[in-house]
Design a protein around this motif. Structure first.
Motif, PDB file in Angstrom:
ATOM      1  N   ASP A 193     -10.176   1.081  -2.587  1.00 30.18           N
ATOM      2  CA  ASP A 193      -9.871   2.493  -2.331  1.00 30.18           C
ATOM      3  C   ASP A 193      -9.825   3.327  -3.612  1.00 30.18           C
ATOM      4  O   ASP A 193      -9.537   4.522  -3.564  1.00 30.18           O
ATOM      5  CB  ASP A 193      -8.522   2.621  -1.613  1.00 30.18           C
ATOM      6  CG  ASP A 193      -8.578   2.136  -0.173  1.00 30.18           C
ATOM      7  OD1 ASP A 193      -9.692   1.959   0.356  1.00 30.18           O
ATOM      8  OD2 ASP A 193      -7.503   1.927   0.427  1.00 30.18           O
ATOM      9  N   LYS A 231      -7.676   3.048  -6.075  1.00 30.91           N
ATOM     10  CA  LYS A 231      -6.309   3.331  -6.525  1.00 30.91           C
ATOM     11  C   LYS A 231      -5.871   2.414  -7.662  1.00 30.91           C
ATOM     12  O   LYS A 231      -4.836   2.654  -8.282  1.00 30.91           O
ATOM     13  CB  LYS A 231      -5.344   3.213  -5.343  1.00 30.91           C
ATOM     14  CG  LYS A 231      -5.617   4.252  -4.258  1.00 30.91           C
ATOM     15  CD  LYS A 231      -4.756   4.046  -3.021  1.00 30.91           C
ATOM     16  CE  LYS A 231      -5.105   5.079  -1.959  1.00 30.91           C
ATOM     17  NZ  LYS A 231      -4.310   4.869  -0.717  1.00 30.91           N
ATOM     18  N   TYR A 252      -5.318   6.949 -10.054  1.00 29.86           N
ATOM     19  CA  TYR A 252      -5.379   5.490 -10.044  1.00 29.86           C
ATOM     20  C   TYR A 252      -4.516   4.939 -11.165  1.00 29.86           C
ATOM     21  O   TYR A 252      -4.206   5.640 -12.137  1.00 29.86           O
ATOM     22  CB  TYR A 252      -6.826   4.999 -10.227  1.00 29.86           C
ATOM     23  CG  TYR A 252      -7.359   5.248 -11.623  1.00 29.86           C
ATOM     24  CD1 TYR A 252      -7.281   4.263 -12.615  1.00 29.86           C
ATOM     25  CD2 TYR A 252      -7.919   6.484 -11.966  1.00 29.86           C
ATOM     26  CE1 TYR A 252      -7.747   4.499 -13.906  1.00 29.86           C
ATOM     27  CE2 TYR A 252      -8.386   6.726 -13.251  1.00 29.86           C
ATOM     28  CZ  TYR A 252      -8.291   5.742 -14.211  1.00 29.86           C
ATOM     29  OH  TYR A 252      -8.741   5.983 -15.488  1.00 29.86           O
ATOM     30  N   ASN A 258       0.898   4.070  -3.077  1.00 28.69           N
ATOM     31  CA  ASN A 258       0.696   5.498  -2.825  1.00 28.69           C
ATOM     32  C   ASN A 258       1.836   6.326  -3.389  1.00 28.69           C
ATOM     33  O   ASN A 258       1.624   7.392  -3.988  1.00 28.69           O
ATOM     34  CB  ASN A 258       0.553   5.756  -1.323  1.00 28.69           C
ATOM     35  CG  ASN A 258      -0.769   5.252  -0.766  1.00 28.69           C
ATOM     36  OD1 ASN A 258      -1.755   5.137  -1.494  1.00 28.69           O
ATOM     37  ND2 ASN A 258      -0.799   4.953   0.520  1.00 28.69           N
ATOM     38  N   GLN A 259       3.057   5.853  -3.203  1.00 25.08           N
ATOM     39  CA  GLN A 259       4.221   6.561  -3.736  1.00 25.08           C
ATOM     40  C   GLN A 259       4.193   6.586  -5.264  1.00 25.08           C
ATOM     41  O   GLN A 259       4.490   7.614  -5.885  1.00 25.08           O
ATOM     42  CB  GLN A 259       5.510   5.902  -3.252  1.00 25.08           C
ATOM     43  CG  GLN A 259       5.805   6.059  -1.772  1.00 25.08           C
ATOM     44  CD  GLN A 259       7.089   5.353  -1.375  1.00 25.08           C
ATOM     45  OE1 GLN A 259       7.953   5.102  -2.212  1.00 25.08           O
ATOM     46  NE2 GLN A 259       7.220   5.033  -0.094  1.00 25.08           N
ATOM     47  N   LEU A 302      -6.444  -1.873  -2.544  1.00 20.53           N
ATOM     48  CA  LEU A 302      -6.149  -0.824  -3.528  1.00 20.53           C
ATOM     49  C   LEU A 302      -7.328  -0.617  -4.476  1.00 20.53           C
ATOM     50  O   LEU A 302      -7.645   0.514  -4.848  1.00 20.53           O
ATOM     51  CB  LEU A 302      -4.890  -1.180  -4.322  1.00 20.53           C
ATOM     52  CG  LEU A 302      -3.575  -1.208  -3.541  1.00 20.53           C
ATOM     53  CD1 LEU A 302      -2.434  -1.656  -4.453  1.00 20.53           C
ATOM     54  CD2 LEU A 302      -3.272   0.156  -2.926  1.00 20.53           C
ATOM     55  N   ILE A 354       0.829  -1.212   0.000  1.00 19.58           N
ATOM     56  CA  ILE A 354       0.000   0.000   0.000  1.00 19.58           C
ATOM     57  C   ILE A 354       0.861   1.259   0.000  1.00 19.58           C
ATOM     58  O   ILE A 354       0.568   2.222  -0.722  1.00 19.58           O
ATOM     59  CB  ILE A 354      -0.987  -0.037   1.179  1.00 19.58           C
ATOM     60  CG1 ILE A 354      -2.010  -1.159   0.935  1.00 19.58           C
ATOM     61  CG2 ILE A 354      -1.681   1.316   1.352  1.00 19.58           C
ATOM     62  CD1 ILE A 354      -3.026  -1.347   2.034  1.00 19.58           C
TER      63      ILE A 354
END
Length: 335
Positions: free
Chosen positions: A158, A160, A130, A120-121, A155, A116
């Motif tokens: 969420d 992403k 996304y 995010n990075q 992911l 996760i």
């Protein structure tokens, strides 16, 4: 300002990914090499523009692609913020986590923390809300597969990632992950393994599993780091990857071991009216479970040549036998 070729979809082949609704281009652009901080940015843009103009819609990244690690995503993010921004919804953009990315215990492998945080990075570097597919880049021997699967599932929940995939997992590991994803109703659709004429390990292990569970593969290294091209037919050029002492992926002895075989394969390609590289790409795509092959490029013209593989994707029984016989002799001589 970049304007995409309005005929870009006329020559590309698009294959459905397993039983999902997603189609991807039969050739995808890989960012493993030539897109890092050490590579000229204008050339990177030219390659991406050429790829998209040829109908390539699949763009394959990972958190640590560079060098420096992360710089391929940063460079692609610059393009997405400018030249490619109008075309975001026409692109399948992927990333991965699992190999070394940052120092300490959380910068690699498949824990929930690592997956996760890495995603995010990657989204920050890419400047995207996304990615279309997020992969677990390799199985983690010290993390339960349920934990990795749940992290990938999170992911998607969420927002992403639209889909998830796995890479470098064995057939048995893929079966186990698929079972968990099915229970979670996670949109797991794809596997990314290595596959080429010199590395066929997935034929008896992974491909039958993908067939059974209704998933597809996008394969990397289809040209075996350049061995399956005309690059080394007459020896090792001084400016080639194999000639560089720093190369971790292709050594002079590998070229020497394959030279005789490569020349025989090249002869078959000539009878088919193809280059060896074109035939090698088409040979991968003959497998029904393989939706796309990843190609790298150091200049745009290489992609123009690669796409010519789509002009002849079928193999006659005689072609199949000739190639199989050549590879069988090669394997016996290199046991």
């Amino acid at each position: 300002m970049y304007q995409a070729n309005n005929k870009r979809y006329e020559q590309m082949v698009y294959n459905r990914v397993g039983k999902s609704g997603l189609k991807i281009s039969a050739l995808g652009l890989g960012f493993w090499h030539n897109f890092g901080s050490v590579d000229p940015y204008e050339n990177q843009k030219a390659i991406v523009h050429q790829a998209f103009d040829l109908g390539i819609t699949y763009f394959d990244l990972a958190n640590n692609y560079g060098p420096m690690p992360g710089s391929a995503e940063e460079n692609f993010g610059r393009m997405m913020a400018t030249d490619m921004k109008p075309y975001r919804d026409e692109m399948v953009i992927t990333s991965k986590a699992g190999y070394d990315m940052w120092d300490g215990p959380y910068g690699e492998w498949g824990s929930r923390k690592s997956i996760i945080a890495s995603a995010n990075q990657s989204l920050m570097r890419l400047g995207l809300d996304y990615v279309d597919i997020f992969y677990s880049h390799r199985p983690d021997p010290d993390t339960p597969i349920e934990e990795t699967a749940l992290a990938l599932d999170q992911l998607v929940r969420d927002g992403k990632a639209l889909y998830v995939g796995i890479s470098n997992y064995s057939g048995a590991q893929t079966t186990a992950m698929a079972k968990i994803f099915k229970e979670l109703r996670t949109p797991f659709i794809i596997h990314q393994p290595r596959y080429n004429m010199f590395d066929r390990h997935i034929e008896n292990d992974l491909l039958p599993v993908l067939r059974e569970i209704g998933k597809s593969a996008v394969v990397f290294s289809p040209l075996a780091q350049g061995l399956l091209t005309d690059r080394y037919l007459n020896g090792i050029p001084t400016d080639s990857r194999a000639a560089k002492s720093s190369s971790r992926f292709l050594q002079p002895e590998q070229v020497e071991k394959t030279l005789q075989t490569v020349r025989k394969l090249n002869a078959v390609a000539i009878t088919r009216g193809q280059t060896l590289a074109e035939m090698a790409l088409a040979w991968d795509l003959r497998q029904p479970e393989i939706a796309s092959v990843l190609v790298g490029a150091s200049r745009p013209e290489q992609l123009v040549d690669n796409v010519k593989a789509l002009n002849r994707l079928s193999f006659s029984d005689a072609d199949e036998k000739a190639i199989a016989d050549i590879l069988l002799v090669h394997e016996k001589n290199n046991v």
